[in-house]
Design a protein around this motif. Structure first.
Motif, mmCIF file in Angstrom:
data_model
loop_
_atom_site.group_PDB
_atom_site.id
_atom_site.type_symbol
_atom_site.label_atom_id
_atom_site.label_comp_id
_atom_site.label_asym_id
_atom_site.label_seq_id
_atom_site.Cartn_x
_atom_site.Cartn_y
_atom_site.Cartn_z
ATOM 1 N N GLN A 284 43.476 30.799 26.837
ATOM 2 C CA GLN A 284 43.630 30.932 28.280
ATOM 3 C C GLN A 284 43.307 32.362 28.720
ATOM 4 N N CYS A 285 42.344 32.507 29.614
ATOM 5 C CA CYS A 285 42.044 33.848 30.141
ATOM 6 C C CYS A 285 42.922 34.151 31.359
ATOM 7 N N TYR A 286 43.582 33.138 31.876
ATOM 8 C CA TYR A 286 44.526 33.293 32.990
ATOM 9 C C TYR A 286 45.790 32.537 32.609
ATOM 10 N N LYS A 287 46.909 33.216 32.622
ATOM 11 C CA LYS A 287 48.178 32.618 32.190
ATOM 12 C C LYS A 287 49.090 32.391 33.392
ATOM 13 N N VAL A 288 49.159 31.146 33.840
ATOM 14 C CA VAL A 288 49.924 30.766 35.027
ATOM 15 C C VAL A 288 51.382 31.199 34.924
ATOM 16 N N ASP A 289 51.975 31.051 33.753
ATOM 17 C CA ASP A 289 53.398 31.364 33.617
ATOM 18 C C ASP A 289 53.701 32.865 33.720
ATOM 19 N N LYS A 290 52.661 33.696 33.691
ATOM 20 C CA LYS A 290 52.848 35.151 33.821
ATOM 21 C C LYS A 290 52.558 35.640 35.241
ATOM 22 N N GLU A 291 52.151 34.743 36.120
ATOM 23 C CA GLU A 291 51.766 35.121 37.484
ATOM 24 C C GLU A 291 52.696 34.495 38.515
ATOM 25 N N THR A 292 52.822 35.153 39.644
ATOM 26 C CA THR A 292 53.557 34.627 40.790
ATOM 27 C C THR A 292 52.540 34.301 41.876
ATOM 28 N N HIS B 59 41.880 38.182 44.693
ATOM 29 C CA HIS B 59 41.288 38.911 45.823
ATOM 30 C C HIS B 59 40.649 40.205 45.343
ATOM 31 N N THR B 60 41.158 40.774 44.246
ATOM 32 C CA THR B 60 40.545 41.968 43.663
ATOM 33 C C THR B 60 39.248 41.604 42.945
ATOM 34 N N ALA B 61 39.288 40.561 42.129
ATOM 35 C CA ALA B 61 38.100 40.164 41.362
ATOM 36 C C ALA B 61 36.995 39.580 42.244
ATOM 37 N N PHE B 62 37.399 38.864 43.307
ATOM 38 C CA PHE B 62 36.431 38.214 44.200
ATOM 39 C C PHE B 62 36.661 38.691 45.634
ATOM 40 N N PRO B 63 36.288 39.935 45.948
ATOM 41 C CA PRO B 63 36.606 40.492 47.267
ATOM 42 C C PRO B 63 35.963 39.744 48.438
ATOM 43 N N LYS C 131 32.762 15.218 45.415
ATOM 44 C CA LYS C 131 32.406 16.219 44.414
ATOM 45 C C LYS C 131 32.422 17.564 45.121
ATOM 46 N N PHE C 132 33.014 18.567 44.462
ATOM 47 C CA PHE C 132 33.106 19.891 45.074
ATOM 48 C C PHE C 132 32.577 20.968 44.142
ATOM 49 N N ARG C 133 32.340 22.105 44.741
ATOM 50 C CA ARG C 133 31.962 23.318 44.020
ATOM 51 C C ARG C 133 32.891 24.412 44.527
ATOM 52 N N HIS C 134 33.454 25.194 43.620
ATOM 53 C CA HIS C 134 34.343 26.305 43.964
ATOM 54 C C HIS C 134 33.692 27.529 43.333
ATOM 55 N N TRP C 135 33.348 28.558 44.134
ATOM 56 C CA TRP C 135 32.534 29.636 43.606
ATOM 57 C C TRP C 135 32.751 30.958 44.323
ATOM 58 N N GLY C 136 32.374 32.033 43.632
ATOM 59 C CA GLY C 136 32.431 33.373 44.198
ATOM 60 C C GLY C 136 31.739 34.348 43.255
ATOM 61 N N TYR C 137 31.575 35.593 43.716
ATOM 62 C CA TYR C 137 30.934 36.631 42.924
ATOM 63 C C TYR C 137 31.987 37.605 42.415
ATOM 64 N N MET C 138 31.997 37.843 41.103
ATOM 65 C CA MET C 138 32.972 38.740 40.499
ATOM 66 C C MET C 138 32.530 40.184 40.715
ATOM 67 N N GLU C 139 32.882 40.712 41.876
ATOM 68 C CA GLU C 139 32.459 42.054 42.260
ATOM 69 C C GLU C 139 33.590 43.071 42.143
ATOM 70 N N GLY C 140 34.715 42.632 41.611
ATOM 71 C CA GLY C 140 35.846 43.526 41.385
ATOM 72 C C GLY C 140 36.373 43.316 39.981
ATOM 73 N N LYS D 216 41.821 41.914 35.558
ATOM 74 C CA LYS D 216 42.764 42.200 34.467
ATOM 75 C C LYS D 216 42.181 43.168 33.442
ATOM 76 N N GLY D 217 41.666 44.292 33.932
ATOM 77 C CA GLY D 217 41.134 45.327 33.049
ATOM 78 C C GLY D 217 39.683 45.152 32.657
ATOM 79 N N ARG D 218 39.088 44.030 33.024
ATOM 80 C CA ARG D 218 37.662 43.813 32.722
ATOM 81 C C ARG D 218 36.836 44.300 33.910
ATOM 82 N N ALA D 219 35.749 44.945 33.614
ATOM 83 C CA ALA D 219 34.873 45.475 34.664
ATOM 84 C C ALA D 219 34.195 44.346 35.429
ATOM 85 N N PRO D 220 33.911 44.584 36.703
ATOM 86 C CA PRO D 220 33.180 43.569 37.473
ATOM 87 C C PRO D 220 31.781 43.359 36.904
#
Length: 153
Positions: A64-72, A81-85, A105-114, A117-121
């Protein structure tokens, strides 16, 4: 109509803090299910946060690159909002049925410009597609929303 309904309930889940203030869902009958998991009520979804509700995973923790139980609710919004400004948009690609139960059918998308979790955009587009079954009441408010997608993408 389907795209507006999706965008409205997603916006309300992301920005409103009281279920009584929602206009796009029926708070008494609302259920949110992701990938066949146990359904969440409107209050449970609101408390957990829309991002956390959508990103729950049964993958082993090390995958898991995102851990739901560690986030509020709050930290999940800060992370995304930081990763996808510029946002992470929903787009309906195709509707297969008509009201009152809409399958699309849907598409959910954005640009990782921020940073994430410590990884560069990277500037690259991040996206996933899936299917959703949405049941609405007579006032076109969502009651059951079932989302199916591959969380590894």
């Amino acid at each position: 109509m389907v795209q507006n309904a999706i965008k409205t309930w997603e916006m309300e889940l992301s920005h409103k803090t009281r279920i009584q203030d929602f206009k796009a869902i029926n708070p008494e009958n609302f259920r949110f299910l992701v990938n066949g998991r146990k359904g969440l009520s409107g209050e449970e979804t609101l408390k957990l946060g829309s991002y956390n509700a959508l990103l729950q995973s049964s993958l082993p923790e090390e995958l898991q690159c995102y851990k739901v139980d560690k986030e509020t609710f709050e930290t999940s919004h800060e992370v995304f909002h930081t990763a996808f400004p510029r946002g992470f948009a929903w787009e309906v690609l195709r509707a297969y049925t008509r009201l009152p139960e809409i399958v699309f059918k849907f598409r959910h998308w954005g640009y990782m410009e921020g940073p994430y979790k410590g990884r560069a955009p990277t500037g690259e587009m991040v996206e996933f597609t899936g299917l959703c079954v949405m049941k609405v009441d007579d006032s076109l408010r969502a009651e059951d929303v079932e989302v199916y997608y591959d969380p590894r993408r």
